[in-house]
Each structure stands twice: as C-alpha cells, then as structure tokens.
Scaffold this motif. Structure first.
Motif, PDB file in Angstrom:
ATOM      1  N   ARG A  25       0.896  -1.173   0.000  1.00  0.00           N
ATOM      2  CA  ARG A  25       0.000   0.000   0.000  1.00  0.00           C
ATOM      3  C   ARG A  25       0.921   1.207   0.000  1.00  0.00           C
ATOM      4  NH1 ARG A  25      -2.387  -3.529  -0.947  1.00  0.00           N
ATOM      5  NH2 ARG A  25      -4.208  -4.529  -0.034  1.00  0.00           N
ATOM      6  N   PHE A  26       0.633   2.160  -0.880  1.00  0.00           N
ATOM      7  CA  PHE A  26       1.522   3.320  -1.008  1.00  0.00           C
ATOM      8  C   PHE A  26       0.689   4.596  -1.086  1.00  0.00           C
ATOM      9  CE2 PHE A  26       3.494   6.535  -3.748  1.00  0.00           C
ATOM     10  CZ  PHE A  26       4.684   6.745  -3.069  1.00  0.00           C
ATOM     11  N   ALA A  27       1.208   5.669  -0.556  1.00  0.00           N
ATOM     12  CA  ALA A  27       0.614   6.998  -0.782  1.00  0.00           C
ATOM     13  C   ALA A  27       1.695   8.038  -0.547  1.00  0.00           C
ATOM     14  CB  ALA A  27      -0.548   7.248   0.175  1.00  0.00           C
ATOM     15  N   CYS A  28       1.570   9.170  -1.248  1.00  0.00           N
ATOM     16  CA  CYS A  28       2.432  10.301  -0.906  1.00  0.00           C
ATOM     17  C   CYS A  28       1.605  11.569  -0.960  1.00  0.00           C
ATOM     18  CB  CYS A  28       3.666  10.376  -1.801  1.00  0.00           C
ATOM     19  SG  CYS A  28       3.340  10.671  -3.528  1.00  0.00           S
ATOM     20  N   TYR A  29       1.923  12.478  -0.057  1.00  0.00           N
ATOM     21  CA  TYR A  29       1.124  13.687   0.123  1.00  0.00           C
ATOM     22  C   TYR A  29       2.037  14.901   0.236  1.00  0.00           C
ATOM     23  CZ  TYR A  29      -1.976  10.022   2.065  1.00  0.00           C
ATOM     24  OH  TYR A  29      -2.701   8.894   2.283  1.00  0.00           O
ATOM     25  N   LYS A  30       1.661  15.943  -0.493  1.00  0.00           N
ATOM     26  CA  LYS A  30       2.425  17.203  -0.424  1.00  0.00           C
ATOM     27  C   LYS A  30       1.572  18.239   0.298  1.00  0.00           C
ATOM     28  CE  LYS A  30       4.323  20.802  -3.462  1.00  0.00           C
ATOM     29  NZ  LYS A  30       5.163  21.051  -4.630  1.00  0.00           N
ATOM     30  N   ILE A  31       2.138  18.835   1.325  1.00  0.00           N
ATOM     31  CA  ILE A  31       1.443  19.910   2.048  1.00  0.00           C
ATOM     32  C   ILE A  31       2.179  21.216   1.745  1.00  0.00           C
ATOM     33  CG2 ILE A  31       0.770  20.793   4.322  1.00  0.00           C
ATOM     34  CD1 ILE A  31      -0.586  18.195   3.797  1.00  0.00           C
ATOM     35  N   SER A  32       1.474  22.129   1.088  1.00  0.00           N
ATOM     36  CA  SER A  32       2.082  23.437   0.808  1.00  0.00           C
ATOM     37  C   SER A  32       1.006  24.502   0.980  1.00  0.00           C
ATOM     38  CB  SER A  32       2.667  23.478  -0.613  1.00  0.00           C
ATOM     39  OG  SER A  32       1.668  23.159  -1.554  1.00  0.00           O
ATOM     40  N   LYS A  33       1.422  25.756   1.089  1.00  0.00           N
ATOM     41  CA  LYS A  33       0.447  26.815   1.346  1.00  0.00           C
ATOM     42  C   LYS A  33      -0.465  27.024   0.147  1.00  0.00           C
ATOM     43  CE  LYS A  33       2.858  29.508   4.788  1.00  0.00           C
ATOM     44  NZ  LYS A  33       3.554  30.749   5.095  1.00  0.00           N
ATOM     45  N   ARG A  34       0.110  26.885  -1.043  1.00  0.00           N
ATOM     46  CA  ARG A  34      -0.655  27.091  -2.270  1.00  0.00           C
ATOM     47  C   ARG A  34      -0.727  25.743  -2.987  1.00  0.00           C
ATOM     48  NH1 ARG A  34       0.794  28.966  -7.572  1.00  0.00           N
ATOM     49  NH2 ARG A  34      -0.948  30.113  -8.474  1.00  0.00           N
ATOM     50  N   PHE A  35      -1.851  25.485  -3.682  1.00  0.00           N
ATOM     51  CA  PHE A  35      -2.027  24.177  -4.330  1.00  0.00           C
ATOM     52  C   PHE A  35      -0.991  23.975  -5.436  1.00  0.00           C
ATOM     53  CE2 PHE A  35      -3.923  21.163  -7.268  1.00  0.00           C
ATOM     54  CZ  PHE A  35      -4.383  20.179  -6.405  1.00  0.00           C
ATOM     55  N   ASP A  36      -0.879  24.970  -6.342  1.00  0.00           N
ATOM     56  CA  ASP A  36       0.063  24.866  -7.460  1.00  0.00           C
ATOM     57  C   ASP A  36       1.336  25.623  -7.128  1.00  0.00           C
ATOM     58  OD1 ASP A  36      -1.608  23.567  -9.460  1.00  0.00           O
ATOM     59  OD2 ASP A  36      -2.736  25.438  -9.510  1.00  0.00           O
ATOM     60  N   GLN A  37       2.413  25.291  -7.841  1.00  0.00           N
ATOM     61  CA  GLN A  37       3.616  26.123  -7.854  1.00  0.00           C
ATOM     62  C   GLN A  37       4.025  26.578  -6.462  1.00  0.00           C
ATOM     63  OE1 GLN A  37       6.066  27.190  -9.606  1.00  0.00           O
ATOM     64  NE2 GLN A  37       5.852  29.211 -10.470  1.00  0.00           N
ATOM     65  N   ASP A  38       4.172  25.625  -5.559  1.00  0.00           N
ATOM     66  CA  ASP A  38       4.644  25.995  -4.222  1.00  0.00           C
ATOM     67  C   ASP A  38       5.541  24.878  -3.700  1.00  0.00           C
ATOM     68  OD1 ASP A  38       5.012  27.494  -2.001  1.00  0.00           O
ATOM     69  OD2 ASP A  38       2.971  27.315  -1.227  1.00  0.00           O
ATOM     70  N   ILE A  39       6.529  25.274  -2.920  1.00  0.00           N
ATOM     71  CA  ILE A  39       7.441  24.302  -2.325  1.00  0.00           C
ATOM     72  C   ILE A  39       6.752  23.684  -1.102  1.00  0.00           C
ATOM     73  CG2 ILE A  39       9.737  24.068  -1.266  1.00  0.00           C
ATOM     74  CD1 ILE A  39      10.410  25.183  -3.855  1.00  0.00           C
ATOM     75  N   SER A  40       7.035  22.419  -0.834  1.00  0.00           N
ATOM     76  CA  SER A  40       6.381  21.727   0.289  1.00  0.00           C
ATOM     77  C   SER A  40       6.794  22.313   1.639  1.00  0.00           C
ATOM     78  CB  SER A  40       6.817  20.256   0.309  1.00  0.00           C
ATOM     79  OG  SER A  40       6.381  19.596  -0.826  1.00  0.00           O
ATOM     80  N   ALA A  41       5.811  22.356   2.547  1.00  0.00           N
ATOM     81  CA  ALA A  41       6.139  22.569   3.962  1.00  0.00           C
ATOM     82  C   ALA A  41       6.467  21.200   4.550  1.00  0.00           C
ATOM     83  CB  ALA A  41       4.972  23.214   4.687  1.00  0.00           C
ATOM     84  N   VAL A  42       5.619  20.224   4.220  1.00  0.00           N
ATOM     85  CA  VAL A  42       5.846  18.833   4.629  1.00  0.00           C
ATOM     86  C   VAL A  42       5.489  17.944   3.447  1.00  0.00           C
ATOM     87  CG1 VAL A  42       5.160  16.957   6.185  1.00  0.00           C
ATOM     88  CG2 VAL A  42       5.206  19.304   7.032  1.00  0.00           C
ATOM     89  N   MET A  43       6.316  16.949   3.227  1.00  0.00           N
ATOM     90  CA  MET A  43       6.030  15.978   2.171  1.00  0.00           C
ATOM     91  C   MET A  43       6.145  14.600   2.825  1.00  0.00           C
ATOM     92  SD  MET A  43       5.894  15.084  -1.063  1.00  0.00           S
ATOM     93  CE  MET A  43       5.848  13.336  -1.370  1.00  0.00           C
ATOM     94  N   GLY A  44       5.055  13.837   2.799  1.00  0.00           N
ATOM     95  CA  GLY A  44       5.062  12.528   3.464  1.00  0.00           C
ATOM     96  C   GLY A  44       4.834  11.409   2.456  1.00  0.00           C
ATOM     97  N   ALA A  45       5.555  10.308   2.632  1.00  0.00           N
ATOM     98  CA  ALA A  45       5.384   9.166   1.730  1.00  0.00           C
ATOM     99  C   ALA A  45       5.428   7.879   2.544  1.00  0.00           C
ATOM    100  CB  ALA A  45       6.469   9.171   0.660  1.00  0.00           C
ATOM    101  N   PHE A  46       4.537   6.962   2.207  1.00  0.00           N
ATOM    102  CA  PHE A  46       4.353   5.742   3.002  1.00  0.00           C
ATOM    103  C   PHE A  46       4.256   4.537   2.077  1.00  0.00           C
ATOM    104  CE2 PHE A  46       2.247   9.419   4.724  1.00  0.00           C
ATOM    105  CZ  PHE A  46       2.707   9.476   6.035  1.00  0.00           C
TER     106      PHE A  46
END
Ligand SMILES: Cc1cc2nc3c(=O)[nH]c(=O)nc-3n(C[C@H](O)[C@H](O)[C@H](O)COP(=O)(O)OP(=O)(O)OC[C@H]3O[C@@H](n4cnc5c(N)ncnc54)[C@H](O)[C@@H]3O)c2cc1C
Ligand code: FES
Ligand code: FES
Length: 483
Positions: free
Chosen positions: A366-387
């Motif tokens: 089972r895999f997932a990865c999630y990008k958390i950034s202030k803006r949906f597009d064109q933004d650098i991650s604050a947190v990036m998680g992958a499992f």
C-alpha cells in the motif's frame, strides 16, 4: 571565446561569441537583442512573465517544444535549439497568431508585464495540442502566477485557440534540419568573461569532462543553479551544461520498475511515475509549474540534496536505488544513503548522478504520498510525506515511512516504522507510530510552517494513510480542485 553558442532566434541563426556563459536568456533578449516583449517579474522562476519557448529536434523529423522561465536559464542552453519569443508570433503580414487573436477577442489580458508570459504559455499549449479543456489550461497556466485581471477570459481564449489550425509540419521539419546541422558539430565548449562551459552529448563525454574539471558546476534544468546567479550573485567559473546528454534522458520501464535517467525532466517523468502510482502523478502535477517541470530534472531534484525536494521522500519510501558514476566507475546505493547531512551528499568530486531505479509496487504493497504546501500549485512543500507498507492480511510485514520538510535531509522515520512493523495496521499501531514521529523528528519553524504545524501535519498524514487503507466505508480524505 573558444567555440560559440549557435542557435535559432525565431528563424534567424545567431552565433554568440562574447557573452558570459552565465548570462541569462532573459538578459540576452532584452539587453543584446532589445527584444523587450519578454518581461522580468521575479527573476526566480515564479511568476512566468519571462516565459519563452525552446524547440529542439524530436528525432522523428519534427520539433519538441517546451516553455521555460528565461530569467533562470543561461545562454548555453540555447545551443542547437530554437528560441521563440512573443515577438515571433505575429505573421509577416502583421496578422496576430490565433492565441493572440483569441486573447484580444475574449478581452483576456493581464497587465503589460504578465500578458506576454500568458501568450507564450498558451502558444506552447497550442503547439502541442494540449489545450484540451479548462482543467488542462489551468494546469498549463499554473506557472503564470498573476490573477489580477482577465483569468477567466484567458481560459476561454485558450479553448478558442485550441480550435484553430495547428502548427505547420513542413516549417517545423525545416527548423529541425537546421538545428540538426548545428548539433552535428563538435561538443560545445565556449569561454568568455572568465567562465567556461562544456556541453557534453553523452554520459561518456560528461564523465570525461567532469573528471577533468571536478570543481565544475553541473547545470541540468538550472531551476536551482539559475538562482545562484540571479539571486545570490555567485560567480561560476566552469559549467557543464548536461541538457544535451541524450543517454541520460531515457526512461526504462518493465515489470521490476522504472529506471529514470538523471536528465529526464519532471514533465517527461510524470506519466511513467503516474503509472507506478497515481499519487506520484498528482505529486508531479503540483510540482512547481509547467515551465519549471519542463526544465527541472529528476537528477537535479536528487543531487541538490534539498530537505524540501518533492521526489526524494516519495522515492525513498519506494526503496529507490541511485546509480552514481565517476569516469568509467559506477556504484549503486539506496537513495536514502545519498543524503548525509544538510548540504552534504554522498558524492565524490567528478562523480555525477546517472539514474535512479524505482521498484514497482506489488499487490501486497500500500503506497501513498502527500504534499502539504500553502498554495495548491507552484509551491514548495512545507511537509512531504510518503508511506509504503507491505501487508500480510492486515499485518504490516514491512513499513517505509519517509518525510521531507521534517529534518535537514529527506529522511525515514525509523521509530514510526518500528511501531508499525509486525503489528496489525489499525488505530492502535498507527497512533503509536504517530507518537513515535515526535521522536524521529525535531522539525524547525520557518516561513513555510512552524515546527508544531509540521509535526502535527506529519502525524495527520500517517492517520490519513491509514484511513485510506482501512477496510469498510472510506471517509473523503482528498480535497479535489473544482473546475
Ligand atoms: C519557481 C520554482 C519552484 C520550484 N518548485 C519545486 C517544487 O514544487 N518541488 C521541488 O522539489 N522543487 C522545486 N523547485 C526546486 C527545483 O526546481 C528542483 O529541485 C529541480 O528538480 C532541480 O533540478 P534541476 O535539473 O533544475 O537542477 P539544477 O538547478 O540544474 O541543479 C541543482 C543541483 O544539482 C546538481 N546536479 C544537477 N544534475 C546533476 C547530476 N546529474 N549529477 C550531479 N549533480 C547534479 C547541480 O550541480 C546543482 O548543484 C522549484 C524551483 C523553482 C525555481
Ligand atoms: S521573471 Fe518571474 S519567472 Fe522569470
Ligand atoms: S501584475 Fe500583471 S496582471 Fe497582475
């Protein structure tokens, strides 16, 4: 200058013999050519005002086009390519290009700074026949940042332009032939203003030049290196432009997984990554902008060692392996071992990233990865998680949990992994793993997020991963963009 940078500006051949190799394409256009249509907004790849089109032979007699931010590209990238700016779009009789006409008809203009960039981005979409619907156009325009005035009409204009006749194949074939002639010469080596640049065309040529000049700066997509010059005003003495290294721009795909060459652009990698898992496709859609994805490379995203790069955590969770090459010697290491400390990677002088192998997912994964950034597009991650967990029934037989934005390097969460392994994947083990994340990481506060937010977000991403992989009715865990 020993050697010269040769290319087509529109239809006219240009030979640059006395410009510094770190001159940006934007500066060249405005100062040397007095082409003022291409604007400077941010000088760091964010706003899209400086968008131009680079075209090169596609190997099948035609042309491959891509838009780039000219503010962060250096002139050597032009060698053997065609550069098209907003001035080239009008027909010789003065008729507007269908994209321009549609923008006029729909009143789809931004201010004088932003409009040329929008025109060029839509023009490239028209060239590639990809302005297929509203969402496609929004994705194409994500790197043209401003939304001050006519965004709705601009999208309508994009849809109108898509109905116009496409590019002239015969004219493209002529340009491709002219570029092939330039490219058939010797390897680019130019020198001026105390700076030299090499333009190897194969991994062997790159290996040889880099051994000779181990202090050289490799320039791949220049989406980091460009800013060293435009923002940090660093003087670079020797560059190796690897944008023409054909055998590093390959993707190989089989049932064991994907091998991605170092110079494969983010855009070219997207489809293959999405086939590996849809989350990777979504991650790439939100990776910077079209212009940045057209230039930035998978190898550059790894080699720069950024703690907030998007691909490394995802690839580490997938157990990717990195191939490094120095001269004729190659070595393969687990990707996670490449990142030693902040700004320090396991790479010897003269050694470069050749490729990364990403194993395919198995049915028990089972895999997932999630990008958390202030803006949906064109933004650098604050947190990036992958499992990635391997399930034996509901029991976790292996867990790989990796984060970006939580430490000085992209890093696995060893304690959280231990809390999951050999346990049932349920609320109890997931809460234990979430608590363990506080021992795995001591994130920092910066302009993107506070340390508390980062830790809380990381723990919630783990919970979300569990919810999405729970049996029974699934709650809605993803916010979808509304068209
Ligand atoms: C506006 C903007 C938005 C961005 N958004 C994101 C984002 O959403 N997510 C994200 O992860 N990053 C983002 N970035 C950062 C950057 O685009 C990526 O890290 C990109 O992948 C860098 O690749 P590049 O090919 O442009 O590298 P370059 O700038 O060419 O090089 C970066 C570093 O890697 C070295 N290098 C490059 N290739 C090799 C190689 N094969 N072997 C050895 N060394 C090499 C260079 O010498 C340099 O030190 C953004 C950048 C900008 C300007
Ligand atoms: S000037 Fe803003 S992206 Fe180039
Ligand atoms: S700054 Fe140009 S339209 Fe917003």
């Amino acid at each position: 200058m020993a050697g010269a940078i040769r290319f087509l500006l529109g239809q006219a051949e240009r030979t640059l013999t006395d410009v510094p190799p770190t001159l940006t394409v934007l500066e060249y256009l405005r100062r040397h050519e007095r082409r003022m249509g291409t604007k400077e907004g941010c000088a760091e790849g964010d706003c899209g005002a400086c968008t131009v089109v680079l075209s090169e032979p596609d190997g099948e007699g035609g042309l491959k086009h891509r838009t780039v931010n000219s503010c962060i590209q250096f002139v050597p990238v032009l060698h053997g390519r065609q550069l098209t700016t907003v001035e080239d779009l009008k027909a010789p009789d003065g008729a507007l290009h269908p994209v321009q006409q549609a923008l006029v008809d729909r009143h789809g203009s931004q201010c004088g700074f932003c409009t040329p960039g929008f025109v060029m981005q839509l023009y490239a979409g028209w060239l590639e026949g990809e302005l297929t619907d509203r969402q496609a156009i929004k994705d194409w325009l994500a790197g043209n940042l401003c939304r001050c005035t006519g965004y709705g009409p601009i999208i309508e204009a994009g849809l109108d332009a898509a109905r116009a006749k496409g590019p002239n194949a015969a004219a493209s074939a002529n340009v491709a032939k002219a570029l092939d002639r330039i490219n058939s010469g010797a390897m680019l080596h130019a020198e001026s203003h105390g700076c030299q640049v090499f333009g190897p065309r194969s991994a062997d040529e790159l290996a040889e030049v880099y051994l000779q000049y181990p202090d050289a700066i490799i320039v791949a997509g220049a989406t980091d290196v460009g800013l060293w010059v435009t923002k940090q005003h660093r003087a670079l003495r020797t560059l190796i432009d690897i944008t023409r290294v054909k055998d590093l721009a390959l993707i190989e795909e089989d049932e064991t997984g994907l091998t991605i060459g170092a110079t494969v652009s983010h855009r070219d990698a997207t489809e293959a990554l999405a086939r590996l898992h849809p989350d990777l496709g979504e991650l790439m859609r939100r990776f910077a902008s079209f212009q940045i994805r057209n230039a930035g490379t998978v190898g550059g995203n790894i080699a720069n060692g950024s703690p907030i790069g998007d691909l490394p955590p995802a690839l580490i969770a997938l157990d990717a392996r990195l191939t490094l090459r120095r001269g004729v010697e190659r070595r393969e290491i687990p990707l996670e071992n490449f990142f030693i400390a902040y700004g320090k990677q396991d790479r010897a002088p003269g050694e470069f990233v050749e490729s990364v192998f990403v194993p395919a997912l198995r049915p028990e994964h089972r895999f997932a990865c999630y990008k958390i950034s202030k803006r949906f597009d064109q933004d650098i991650s604050a947190v990036m998680g992958a499992f990635r967990v391997k399930l034996d029934g509901r029991k976790v037989s292996e867990a790989r949990v990796a984060f970006g934005g939580m430490a000085a390097t992209p890093k696995r969460a060893a304690k959280a992994e231990a809390a999951l392994t050999n346990r049932m994947l349920d609320n109890t083990s997931v809460e234990a793993a979430a608590a363990a994340l506080a021992e795995d990481f001591a994130p920092i506060s910066d302009m993107r997020a506070s340390k508390d937010y980062r830790l809380k977000a990381a723990q919630n991403l783990l919970r979300r991963f569990h919810l999405e992989n729970s049996a029974g009715e699934k709650p809605e865990t993803r916010v979808l963009e509304l068209s």
